[in-house]
Design a protein around this motif. Structure first.
Motif, PDB file in Angstrom:
ATOM      1  N   GLU A   1      40.811  -4.544 -13.622  1.00 48.52           N
ATOM      2  CA  GLU A   1      41.097  -5.979 -13.677  1.00 48.52           C
ATOM      3  C   GLU A   1      42.482  -6.268 -13.110  1.00 48.52           C
ATOM      4  O   GLU A   1      42.681  -7.246 -12.371  1.00 48.52           O
ATOM      5  N   ILE A   2      43.447  -5.419 -13.433  1.00 46.15           N
ATOM      6  CA  ILE A   2      44.809  -5.592 -12.915  1.00 46.15           C
ATOM      7  C   ILE A   2      44.827  -5.407 -11.404  1.00 46.15           C
ATOM      8  O   ILE A   2      45.451  -6.193 -10.666  1.00 46.15           O
ATOM      9  N   ALA A   3      44.164  -4.351 -10.929  1.00 46.84           N
ATOM     10  CA  ALA A   3      44.158  -4.081  -9.490  1.00 46.84           C
ATOM     11  C   ALA A   3      43.611  -5.270  -8.709  1.00 46.84           C
ATOM     12  O   ALA A   3      44.126  -5.625  -7.638  1.00 46.84           O
ATOM     13  N   LEU A   4      42.588  -5.920  -9.240  1.00 41.96           N
ATOM     14  CA  LEU A   4      41.956  -7.026  -8.522  1.00 41.96           C
ATOM     15  C   LEU A   4      42.756  -8.316  -8.600  1.00 41.96           C
ATOM     16  O   LEU A   4      42.753  -9.105  -7.649  1.00 41.96           O
ATOM     17  N   SER A   5      43.474  -8.528  -9.696  1.00 41.58           N
ATOM     18  CA  SER A   5      44.015  -9.869  -9.952  1.00 41.58           C
ATOM     19  C   SER A   5      45.527  -9.997  -9.866  1.00 41.58           C
ATOM     20  O   SER A   5      46.044 -11.113  -9.959  1.00 41.58           O
ATOM     21  N   HIS A   6      46.264  -8.908  -9.675  1.00 39.98           N
ATOM     22  CA  HIS A   6      47.723  -9.032  -9.782  1.00 39.98           C
ATOM     23  C   HIS A   6      48.363  -9.705  -8.575  1.00 39.98           C
ATOM     24  O   HIS A   6      49.560 -10.011  -8.601  1.00 39.98           O
ATOM     25  N   HIS A   7      47.594  -9.953  -7.523  1.00 41.77           N
ATOM     26  CA  HIS A   7      48.122 -10.707  -6.376  1.00 41.77           C
ATOM     27  C   HIS A   7      47.607 -12.155  -6.345  1.00 41.77           C
ATOM     28  O   HIS A   7      47.883 -12.884  -5.387  1.00 41.77           O
TER      29      HIS A   7
END
Length: 346
Positions: free
Chosen positions: A255-261
């Motif tokens: 979830e972090i990898a997909l949404s942190h940008h």
């Protein structure tokens, strides 16, 4: 075992104690009380394995004694044997409702007393054995869970290091941004388990860069539009690498990898999410990651001064960043500086 006998008549105490002594091993502790309040005080500090209590006593009767004791020890733990007169039928019913497990009538018949006491002591021993088994099982589960979490943490850190070897960022960067993320999460009131999970999962934010070509990833200058489009694919690649795991930690990392940008105003990537539609962990990591990236040197830029980076975050509240996450970050500025000092680049 410890057996408590409470009866205001000394002769009854002596008789019951003698009967119990013949049924139990020599090491059994048998305590007697002619004053019920003294017996109650002892029972409150020393969990008995069996309580034998009379009904008619001064200060407090047997039923009130049992009611008080049951507030300390539930009916499936400490067995209670009530002693009543033969004609006190309603009293026997009331004592059972109060929490007694069984009752005896006076005068005490040894042929009735012995099997009932043996049965209650046997049940008590079975209860204690089950408690010990549950404790052992609980400890085993805790140990195994800790081992699984440790292996997950090792896997996460090794994957993060794999991305690090292909990137210009340093290992200290992923440690700093992970601890910044945990700081923010704690300030936002997330529970301890989630905060710990964020600390471990956050270093995986850029794992998707393993799929970015070297000529783009390692370019010592700003990227052009086409290169930037390729670089931005790392968010989706990272999610695809991590998604589908049964591990809550790896699920959070995906979830972090997909949404942190993603950006709070919807201008980010890869999905253009806005506001609360962006997962909270992504909003948290965005603040932590950008701050550390700005204040760290790269081949294509010098490290920003802390004041300049702090101003960038504040100016980006409501646009790039979730305002609550930015405020949570600056509310702990001393801790931010301590983390920055502790995890310096080699």
């Amino acid at each position: 075992m410890a057996i408590a006998i409470v009866d205001d008549t000394p002769l009854n105490l002596t008789l019951i104690q003698a009967l119990v002594r013949k049924l139990t091993p020599p090491e059994t502790e048998i305590v007697t009380f002619s004053q019920p309040l003294e017996g109650l005080q002892w029972c409150a500090s020393n969990e008995p394995d069996l309580l034998i209590v009379d009904y008619m006593m001064p200060d407090i009767n047997g039923i009130d004694f049992i009611r008080t004791l049951r507030k300390l020890y539930p009916a499936d733990s400490v067995p209670i044997l009530m002693v009543t007169a033969a004609h006190e039928k309603e009293v026997r019913y009331e004592c059972l409702r109060a929490g007694a497990n069984d009752f005896l009538t006076k005068p005490i018949d040894r042929n009735e007393f012995d099997p009932r006491v043996r049965t209650m002591l046997s049940l008590r021993e079975s209860h204690k054995r089950l408690c010990r088994w549950n404790d052992d099982l609980r400890e085993a589960v805790i140990r195994k869970t800790a081992e699984i979490i440790a292996r997950e943490q090792e896997t996460v850190m090794r994957l993060a290091r794999a991305a690090e070897f292909r990137d210009l960022e340093t290992g200290a960067h992923i440690l700093r941004m992970a601890h910044y993320s945990q700081l923010i999460a704690r300030r936002l009131g997330l529970d301890d388990e989630l905060c710990e999970r964020i600390l471990i999962a956050a270093p995986m934010h850029d794992i998707g860069k393993v799929g970015t070509p070297d000529h783009i990833l390692l370019k010592p200058a700003r990227l052009d539009d086409d290169e930037l489009e390729i670089m931005r694919r790392h968010a989706r690649i990272g999610h695809d690498i991590l998604t589908g795991s049964d591990s809550p930690m790896i699920q959070m990392a995906a979830e972090i990898a997909l949404s942190h940008h993603e950006k709070y105003d919807g201008s980010g990537y890869p999905d253009g999410l806005a506001g609360d539609a962006i997962p909270l962990v992504g909003r948290i990591v965005a603040v932590a990651d950008v701050f550390d990236a700005l204040t760290s040197p790269r081949p294509y830029k010098a490290a920003w001064e802390l004041e300049r980076a702090a101003a960038f975050l504040r100016e980006g509240k409501g646009a790039h960043f979730d305002p609550a996450c930015v405020d949570a970050f600056f509310d702990q500025w001393d801790a931010v500086l301590e983390i920055r000092q502790r995890f310096q680049d080699e």
